[in-house]
Design a protein around this motif. Structure first.
Motif, PDB file in Angstrom:
ATOM      1  N   PRO A 128     -12.347 -17.595   6.462  1.00 43.99           N
ATOM      2  CA  PRO A 128     -13.468 -17.300   5.554  1.00 43.99           C
ATOM      3  C   PRO A 128     -14.018 -18.547   4.871  1.00 43.99           C
ATOM      4  O   PRO A 128     -15.223 -18.641   4.615  1.00 43.99           O
ATOM      5  N   LEU A 129     -13.145 -19.522   4.607  1.00 44.21           N
ATOM      6  CA  LEU A 129     -13.653 -20.748   3.992  1.00 44.21           C
ATOM      7  C   LEU A 129     -14.624 -21.468   4.922  1.00 44.21           C
ATOM      8  O   LEU A 129     -15.618 -22.066   4.484  1.00 44.21           O
ATOM      9  N   ASP A 132     -30.338 -13.996   2.069  1.00 46.51           N
ATOM     10  CA  ASP A 132     -29.658 -12.861   1.450  1.00 46.51           C
ATOM     11  C   ASP A 132     -28.432 -12.453   2.271  1.00 46.51           C
ATOM     12  O   ASP A 132     -27.376 -12.131   1.735  1.00 46.51           O
ATOM     13  N   GLU A 133     -28.589 -12.497   3.589  1.00 45.44           N
ATOM     14  CA  GLU A 133     -27.462 -12.154   4.458  1.00 45.44           C
ATOM     15  C   GLU A 133     -26.335 -13.180   4.335  1.00 45.44           C
ATOM     16  O   GLU A 133     -25.148 -12.835   4.311  1.00 45.44           O
ATOM     17  N   LEU A 134     -26.705 -14.455   4.248  1.00 47.55           N
ATOM     18  CA  LEU A 134     -25.695 -15.503   4.095  1.00 47.55           C
ATOM     19  C   LEU A 134     -24.924 -15.341   2.790  1.00 47.55           C
ATOM     20  O   LEU A 134     -23.696 -15.506   2.743  1.00 47.55           O
ATOM     21  N   LEU A 135     -25.651 -15.009   1.715  1.00 48.65           N
ATOM     22  CA  LEU A 135     -24.967 -14.810   0.435  1.00 48.65           C
ATOM     23  C   LEU A 135     -24.026 -13.602   0.501  1.00 48.65           C
ATOM     24  O   LEU A 135     -22.925 -13.615  -0.054  1.00 48.65           O
ATOM     25  N   LEU A 167     -20.060 -13.804  -0.127  1.00 49.19           N
ATOM     26  CA  LEU A 167     -19.330 -12.968  -1.086  1.00 49.19           C
ATOM     27  C   LEU A 167     -18.194 -12.208  -0.395  1.00 49.19           C
ATOM     28  O   LEU A 167     -17.103 -12.068  -0.947  1.00 49.19           O
ATOM     29  N   ALA A 168     -18.468 -11.707   0.809  1.00 47.37           N
ATOM     30  CA  ALA A 168     -17.418 -11.003   1.560  1.00 47.37           C
ATOM     31  C   ALA A 168     -16.257 -11.937   1.875  1.00 47.37           C
ATOM     32  O   ALA A 168     -15.079 -11.565   1.804  1.00 47.37           O
ATOM     33  N   ARG A 217     -12.445 -11.642   0.694  1.00 45.98           N
ATOM     34  CA  ARG A 217     -11.323 -11.670   1.645  1.00 45.98           C
ATOM     35  C   ARG A 217     -10.268 -12.670   1.210  1.00 45.98           C
ATOM     36  O   ARG A 217      -9.064 -12.403   1.274  1.00 45.98           O
ATOM     37  N   ILE A 218     -10.691 -13.832   0.741  1.00 49.05           N
ATOM     38  CA  ILE A 218      -9.739 -14.827   0.239  1.00 49.05           C
ATOM     39  C   ILE A 218      -8.972 -14.266  -0.958  1.00 49.05           C
ATOM     40  O   ILE A 218      -7.747 -14.406  -1.061  1.00 49.05           O
ATOM     41  N   ALA A 219      -9.716 -13.610  -1.872  1.00 42.44           N
ATOM     42  CA  ALA A 219      -9.072 -13.027  -3.049  1.00 42.44           C
ATOM     43  C   ALA A 219      -8.049 -11.980  -2.640  1.00 42.44           C
ATOM     44  O   ALA A 219      -6.953 -11.891  -3.220  1.00 42.44           O
TER      45      ALA A 219
END
Length: 402
Positions: free
Chosen positions: A176-177, A221-224, A228-229, A233-235
């Protein structure tokens, strides 16, 4: 003592008690038909009075004179017969005294032998008690050493698991990073294009079309959203790792085994390669007093083995976790349809450092550590496996009293 008794010079006073003399003398007098006198071996009169001219009959035993009979009225034959009677009586008394003396000596020797044996037994008992004490101390020392080494094995396996977790989590967090970094880089380019409009407001409408800003807004908007997703996922990965390591609880507490299973499953699920799925079939369970972190370590070790068994089989597979409260026990089953184990492997599955994997691919502590943890929680662990038929690990815990 017995030889001295056989060589003893017997005296009349030893053989005939003074209280017996009247009865003996009366009997002899009746045999002889008149008065008589009785002297001991030294010639001292012990009964009656010897008249002048009285006949005399000596009683000799073992060549030693023991007694002498005197009678003035008895014939020589009668006096000889009375002497034989007294001789037989005295010999009987001597035999009785000798037998009594021998019996006493034997009893004394037996008693001395018993005392010596008792002393030996007492010494042996003391030595046994000393050895028992030393053995008890050595056993306690060995048990303490085994417990220390068992703890070291547990810590070693825990460190190995943490290393695997760290590697897996690093890989999962990097994914995800990576796209968060890529998305933010793209979004920076979009912002630069919007900044270009600031310098060319007169031609903004044409520039909007030229720069294709409608696409930029939609894609931005899709990239943001993806970013966020990725952050969520990291969290979630960090939360799962924290829950698995149980950093907030290091002592016994009431815990739900289903929660422990879910948290261990969440960690292993992130490490499953393509083709391996994880399914949970968990029924409600009463809480259990336990060390949650330790139980999660045991569940994780078993799940790692299940994952590896499916990988080794070379075919897609599934790991199933189920739980239920049945027959007064909390039962957890972890099944896989992997390569399974042969009977000789199954017999040694819980041995520390026994592994079926190649060098560098396992230290053989997973199941041994899991078993130690389960047993420490008053539970049991059993394996049901066959080659190419998968493995079922059954864990059972007593339901706590209300």
């Amino acid at each position: 003592m017995s030889e001295a008794r056989f060589d003893h010079d017997w005296q009349l006073g030893e053989l005939i008690d003074s209280r017996e003399l009247p009865e003996l003398a009366g009997a002899l007098a009746r045999v002889l038909g008149g008065n008589l006198a009785l002297a001991d071996g030294s010639g001292r009169i012990v009964w009656g009075a010897a008249s002048p001219g009285a006949r005399r009959q000596s009683v000799v035993i073992e060549l030693d004179p023991v007694a002498t009979l005197y009678s003035a009225s008895a014939s020589a034959d009668a006096l000889a017969a009375a002497g034989e009677l007294l001789h037989d009586l005295l010999r009987t008394r001597i035999r009785y005294r000798m037998a009594s003396a021998l019996h006493l000596e034997v009893v004394a020797e037996d008693f001395d032998s018993l005392k010596r044996e008792h002393a030996r037994l007492a010494e042996s008992e003391a030595r046994y008690r000393q050895l028992a004490g030393e053995l008890d101390a050595r056993v306690k020392a060995q048990v303490a050493q085994l417990e220390e080494r068992q703890q070291m094995l547990y810590e070693a396996e825990k460190l190995a698991s943490i290393g695997q977790l760290a590697a897996g989590m690093a890989h999962e967090i990097n994914n995800p990073l990576g796209f968060v970094r890529s998305n933010l880089s793209s979004f920076r380019g979009y912002l630069q294009k919007f900044a270009a409009l600031r310098d060319d407001l007169d031609h903004a409408r044409a520039a909007w079309r030229t720069l294709d800003l409608d696409f930029l807004l939609a894609d931005g908007d899709e990239l943001l959203g993806e970013t966020l997703a990725g952050l969520e996922r990291i969290a979630r990965i960090v939360a799962d790792l924290k829950a698995f390591s149980n950093v907030d609880r290091s002592s016994e507490a009431y815990a739900d085994l289903n929660t422990c299973l879910r948290e261990a499953a969440a960690v292993i699920e992130a490490q499953l390669p393509a083709g391996i799925s994880l399914r949970l079939d968990l029924l409600p369970l009463p809480p259990l007093v336990c060390l949650p972190g330790h139980l999660k370590q045991a569940f994780y070790n078993i799940l790692v083995n299940a994952r590896q068994a499916i990988i080794d089989s070379g075919r897609p597979g599934e790991i199933t976790l189920s739980s239920a409260a049945e027959a007064g026990r909390l039962t957890v089953r972890i099944r896989d349809n992997g390569i399974g184990m042969r009977p000789e492997q199954l017999a040694r599955a819980f041995e520390p450092f026994y592994t079926t994997r190649g060098v560098g691919h396992g230290v053989g502590l997973g199941l041994a550590t899991a078993r130690s943890i389960i047993v420490a929680h008053s539970g049991t662990i059993a394996l049901d496996s066959a080659a190419d038929a998968g493995t079922t690990v059954t864990l059972s815990f007593p339901i706590p009293d209300d």
